[in-house]
Design a protein around this motif. Structure first.
Motif, PDB file in Angstrom:
ATOM      1  N   ARG A 194     137.908 112.662  29.696  1.00  0.00           N
ATOM      2  CA  ARG A 194     137.033 111.505  29.866  1.00  0.00           C
ATOM      3  C   ARG A 194     137.651 110.265  29.240  1.00  0.00           C
ATOM      4  O   ARG A 194     138.286 110.331  28.189  1.00  0.00           O
ATOM      5  CB  ARG A 194     135.684 111.753  29.198  1.00  0.00           C
ATOM      6  CG  ARG A 194     134.920 112.881  29.819  1.00  0.00           C
ATOM      7  CD  ARG A 194     133.575 112.994  29.179  1.00  0.00           C
ATOM      8  NE  ARG A 194     132.918 114.207  29.632  1.00  0.00           N
ATOM      9  CZ  ARG A 194     131.631 114.404  29.534  1.00  0.00           C
ATOM     10  NH1 ARG A 194     130.866 113.483  29.009  1.00  0.00           N
ATOM     11  NH2 ARG A 194     131.101 115.528  29.964  1.00  0.00           N
ATOM     12  N   ASP A 195     137.406 109.128  29.891  1.00  0.00           N
ATOM     13  CA  ASP A 195     137.807 107.860  29.291  1.00  0.00           C
ATOM     14  C   ASP A 195     136.879 107.564  28.123  1.00  0.00           C
ATOM     15  O   ASP A 195     135.675 107.803  28.202  1.00  0.00           O
ATOM     16  CB  ASP A 195     137.701 106.719  30.306  1.00  0.00           C
ATOM     17  CG  ASP A 195     138.687 106.867  31.447  1.00  0.00           C
ATOM     18  OD1 ASP A 195     139.739 107.492  31.230  1.00  0.00           O
ATOM     19  OD2 ASP A 195     138.400 106.354  32.538  1.00  0.00           O
ATOM     20  N   LEU A 196     137.431 107.040  27.048  1.00  0.00           N
ATOM     21  CA  LEU A 196     136.610 106.654  25.902  1.00  0.00           C
ATOM     22  C   LEU A 196     136.165 105.206  26.084  1.00  0.00           C
ATOM     23  O   LEU A 196     136.937 104.346  26.506  1.00  0.00           O
ATOM     24  CB  LEU A 196     137.389 106.802  24.600  1.00  0.00           C
ATOM     25  CG  LEU A 196     137.739 108.231  24.202  1.00  0.00           C
ATOM     26  CD1 LEU A 196     138.548 108.230  22.912  1.00  0.00           C
ATOM     27  CD2 LEU A 196     136.473 109.055  24.009  1.00  0.00           C
ATOM     28  N   THR A 197     134.913 104.929  25.764  1.00  0.00           N
ATOM     29  CA  THR A 197     134.377 103.576  25.800  1.00  0.00           C
ATOM     30  C   THR A 197     133.575 103.347  24.535  1.00  0.00           C
ATOM     31  O   THR A 197     133.227 104.291  23.823  1.00  0.00           O
ATOM     32  CB  THR A 197     133.456 103.354  27.017  1.00  0.00           C
ATOM     33  OG1 THR A 197     132.369 104.279  26.935  1.00  0.00           O
ATOM     34  CG2 THR A 197     134.187 103.571  28.331  1.00  0.00           C
ATOM     35  N   ILE A 198     133.292 102.116  24.271  1.00  0.00           N
ATOM     36  CA  ILE A 198     132.415 101.766  23.158  1.00  0.00           C
ATOM     37  C   ILE A 198     131.156 101.164  23.766  1.00  0.00           C
ATOM     38  O   ILE A 198     131.230 100.286  24.621  1.00  0.00           O
ATOM     39  CB  ILE A 198     133.079 100.764  22.196  1.00  0.00           C
ATOM     40  CG1 ILE A 198     134.300 101.406  21.540  1.00  0.00           C
ATOM     41  CG2 ILE A 198     132.089 100.283  21.151  1.00  0.00           C
ATOM     42  CD1 ILE A 198     135.055 100.477  20.620  1.00  0.00           C
ATOM     43  N   ALA A 199     130.011 101.653  23.333  1.00  0.00           N
ATOM     44  CA  ALA A 199     128.738 101.139  23.829  1.00  0.00           C
ATOM     45  C   ALA A 199     127.736 101.181  22.690  1.00  0.00           C
ATOM     46  O   ALA A 199     127.866 101.980  21.769  1.00  0.00           O
ATOM     47  CB  ALA A 199     128.248 101.983  25.003  1.00  0.00           C
TER      48      ALA A 199
END
Length: 145
Positions: free
Chosen positions: A131-136
């Motif tokens: 999975r791509d890592l994101t910040i939310a």
């Protein structure tokens, strides 16, 4: 005739699945989930109540209220409701397994600023490797403007 009915049913299931995926993709954090739920409830005719206001609840109406941008409660009032009657509730939660940034997480190494994270929830972590890592989420700044 049965084939046409089966195709319609299949299209309905596919449409519902796509709508669910759209909901999941818009809900990167509890705050995003609540905002998306507010949007959908408003679109469905629900009225927003403020927690601190007096509520004038009427039969045959639909309402929702939020708290701290991370909790949402929605309910519909039946046409035969009378004050003092009982009611039923169904509950769910808006968070899910994720990596959370630690409160004191700032680190520097090899010329890079890094953030320490910790596991939150009971994730099946080996499924996250592709999975791509994101910040939310949300940021609280103590400095006033």
């Amino acid at each position: 005739m049965q084939a046409a009915a089966g195709k319609g049913s299949k299209d309905a299931v596919r449409g519902a699945a796509m709508e669910f995926l759209k909901f999941l993709n818009r809900g990167q954090s509890p705050y995003h989930v609540v905002e998306e739920c507010k949007r959908r409830l408003t679109q469905a005719g629900f009225l927003e109540l403020k927690e601190t206001d007096h509520w004038d609840i009427k039969p045959e109406r639909k309402y929702f209220v939020t708290r701290n941008y991370s909790t949402i409660i929605a309910f519909a009032v039946g046409g035969q409701y009378k004050p003092g009657n009982g009611f039923s509730l169904i509950g769910a939660h808006t968070d899910s397994p994720c990596l959370r940034v630690k409160r004191r997480s700032k680190k520097s190494q090899a010329g890079f600023i890094q953030l320490g994270v910790e596991c939150y929830g009971g994730g099946i972590w080996n499924t996250w490797f592709d999975r791509d890592l994101t910040i939310a989420g949300r940021v609280i700044d103590r400095k006033s403007t």
